[in-house]
Design an enzyme around this catalytic site. Structure first.
Site, short mmCIF file in Angstrom:
data_model
loop_
_atom_site.label_atom_id
_atom_site.label_comp_id
_atom_site.label_asym_id
_atom_site.label_seq_id
_atom_site.Cartn_x
_atom_site.Cartn_y
_atom_site.Cartn_z
N GLY A 298 0.90 -1.18 0.04
CA GLY A 298 -0.04 0.01 0.20
C GLY A 298 0.75 1.16 0.03
N SER B 22 8.91 5.85 -5.86
CA SER B 22 8.52 5.08 -6.97
C SER B 22 8.41 5.93 -8.33
CB SER B 22 7.35 4.12 -6.84
OG SER B 22 7.48 3.55 -5.83
N CYS C 11 18.26 -10.24 -1.13
CA CYS C 11 17.72 -11.44 -0.82
C CYS C 11 17.59 -12.14 -2.12
CB CYS C 11 16.28 -11.48 0.03
SG CYS C 11 14.99 -10.75 -0.75
N ASP D 132 7.71 -11.20 1.92
CA ASP D 132 6.78 -10.00 1.29
C ASP D 132 6.16 -10.47 0.22
OD1 ASP D 132 5.73 -7.27 0.89
OD2 ASP D 132 7.22 -7.26 -0.80
N CYS E 269 14.94 -15.20 -7.30
CA CYS E 269 13.85 -15.43 -6.30
C CYS E 269 13.13 -16.57 -6.49
CB CYS E 269 12.85 -14.11 -6.21
SG CYS E 269 11.37 -14.01 -5.26
#
Length: 392
Positions: free
Chosen positions: A64, A120, A264, A286, A340
């Site tokens: 959000g 962003s 990550c 996430d 990922c």
């Protein structure tokens, strides 16, 4: 990554994977982390971090859109951190925003409290507005630029986060030069891919197909993303080493030096980047905010009892134990480690499922940049500036 407002946002990015998480809370009317949960979270993060001997305690606030909560909400967060952190504790806050609600009140607060702000921006106006539209479908670029102006005028530490999708995947140099022209010294680029049929209630199954035929129309193709990285690397290498910092290149230089992954996505295992939703639910990652990856609620189970568990350990180790044979034999495994796990829905060359959609992207980049990364790594290892590699 903490979601104090959950998936609620004031814009409607067409590629956003998180907006659909509202379906996880069908009876929710007001997405807002309560004072009780917020207090418990801040206290537990500080206590658990100190028990673990961490030299720095980091809070990452996302959504959000967190600015919808108002600046007073974050003043309360800073007050809680001051209440629970012993004197001398090194504590940082990072904050991701679309920038549209930033004003002078926000600017002064973020500067005075030392927040690091990610804003962003997907590129120039036409590119940015292709998918980043508001709830009425109207463009957002001009409002984002006003928010950026607030950050710069108040001298708030900030960086840009750019998603790479179908509209900007072939415009690497244009996007990079635009962001540099805005004064961005730190840039992050995140590729967008979503499978058709995935939703916010369950993990999408493995897809036994050509992934190009089953991803959303805004997803960037592997070849386009690879070229995007290569084009930006060439421009950056010639002109901006040591002046502009691109997260992907920094991480890869670290890999060539032999350091642990700074991201990550490229680590050998995962499971260290958990997500906390507004209701206090803690998830393994996430990108895995699905019911089957919910570890519990922090007001019912202490956070320390959910972090270092066999369940979470298995989640993290699965990244390494589920590599395809193509990954295991790859010369670049040290740099990529299969990427990922959320992106492992393509087929390897031998038809084995569970291969990373972006394998072609990363391989293209490694082959293109490895000699220059090696040159920079040798310089850095001897204490010399990496920029000398560009003057060979």
């Amino acid at each position: 990554m903490t979601k104090p407002i959950g998936p609620r946002c004031n814009i409607d990015c067409k590629y956003c994977y998180y907006l659909e998480k509202e379906k996880l809370y069908p009876s929710e009317k007001k997405f807002r982390m309560s004072d009780e949960i917020l207090d418990s979270y801040v206290r537990q993060v500080i206590e658990t971090s100190l028990e673990a001997g961490m030299p720095e305690i980091n809070f990452a606030w996302q959504g959000g859109e967190p600015t919808m909560l108002g600046v007073d909400y974050f003043r309360k967060i800073v007050d809680l951190q001051a209440r629970y952190a012993p004197a001398g504790t090194k504590l940082t806050n990072a904050f991701q925003t679309n920038g549209m609600l930033l004003d002078d009140d926000w600017g002064a607060f973020l500067r005075d409290t030392g927040f690091l702000v990610g804003i962003s921006i997907d590129g120039p106006k036409k590119v940015h507005d292709r998918y980043r539209v508001d709830r009425q479908g109207k463009p957002t670029f001009d409002k984002v630029m006003r928010g950026l102006e607030v950050l710069q005028r108040h001298e708030v530490e900030h960086n840009s986060l750019t998603t790479v999708h179908r509209a900007n995947g072939g415009k690497g140099k244009e996007v990079y030069r635009f962001l540099k022209g805005l004064g961005m010294e730190f840039m992050q680029f995140i590729p967008i891919v979503e499978r058709n049929g995935a939703d916010g209630l369950a993990s999408a199954p493995q897809v036994d197909m050509d992934p190009g035929n089953s991803v959303t129309e805004w997803s960037v193709s592997p070849r386009a993303y690879g070229k995007f990285l290569c084009d930006i690397f060439d421009t950056w290498f010639r002109n901006d080493i040591g002046e502009v910092f691109v997260q992907h290149f920094d991480v890869m230089l670290g890999k060539w030096v032999g350091a642990p992954a700074g991201l990550c996505v490229f680590a050998e295992t995962c499971g260290d980047s958990l997500a906390l939703e507004h209701d206090g639910s803690l998830y393994s990652c996430d990108h895995y905010v699905y019911p089957e990856y919910r570890l519990g609620r922090i007001t019912e189970t202490p956070m320390r009892d959910m972090l270092w568990t066999e369940r979470q350990e298995e989640f993290g180790q699965a990244k390494s134990s589920t590599l395809t044979e193509q990954c295991k034999a790859c010369d670049y495994r040290f740099a990529c480690h299969g990427g990922c796990p959320k992106h492992r829905f393509a087929k390897a060359r031998n038809g084995e499922p569970g291969h990373n959609y972006f394998c072609e992207s990363y391989t293209m980049f490694f082959r293109h940049a490895e000699e220059r990364l090696g040159d920079m790594a040798r310089l850095v290892s001897t204490g010399r500036p990496a920029a000398e590699a560009a003057r060979k």
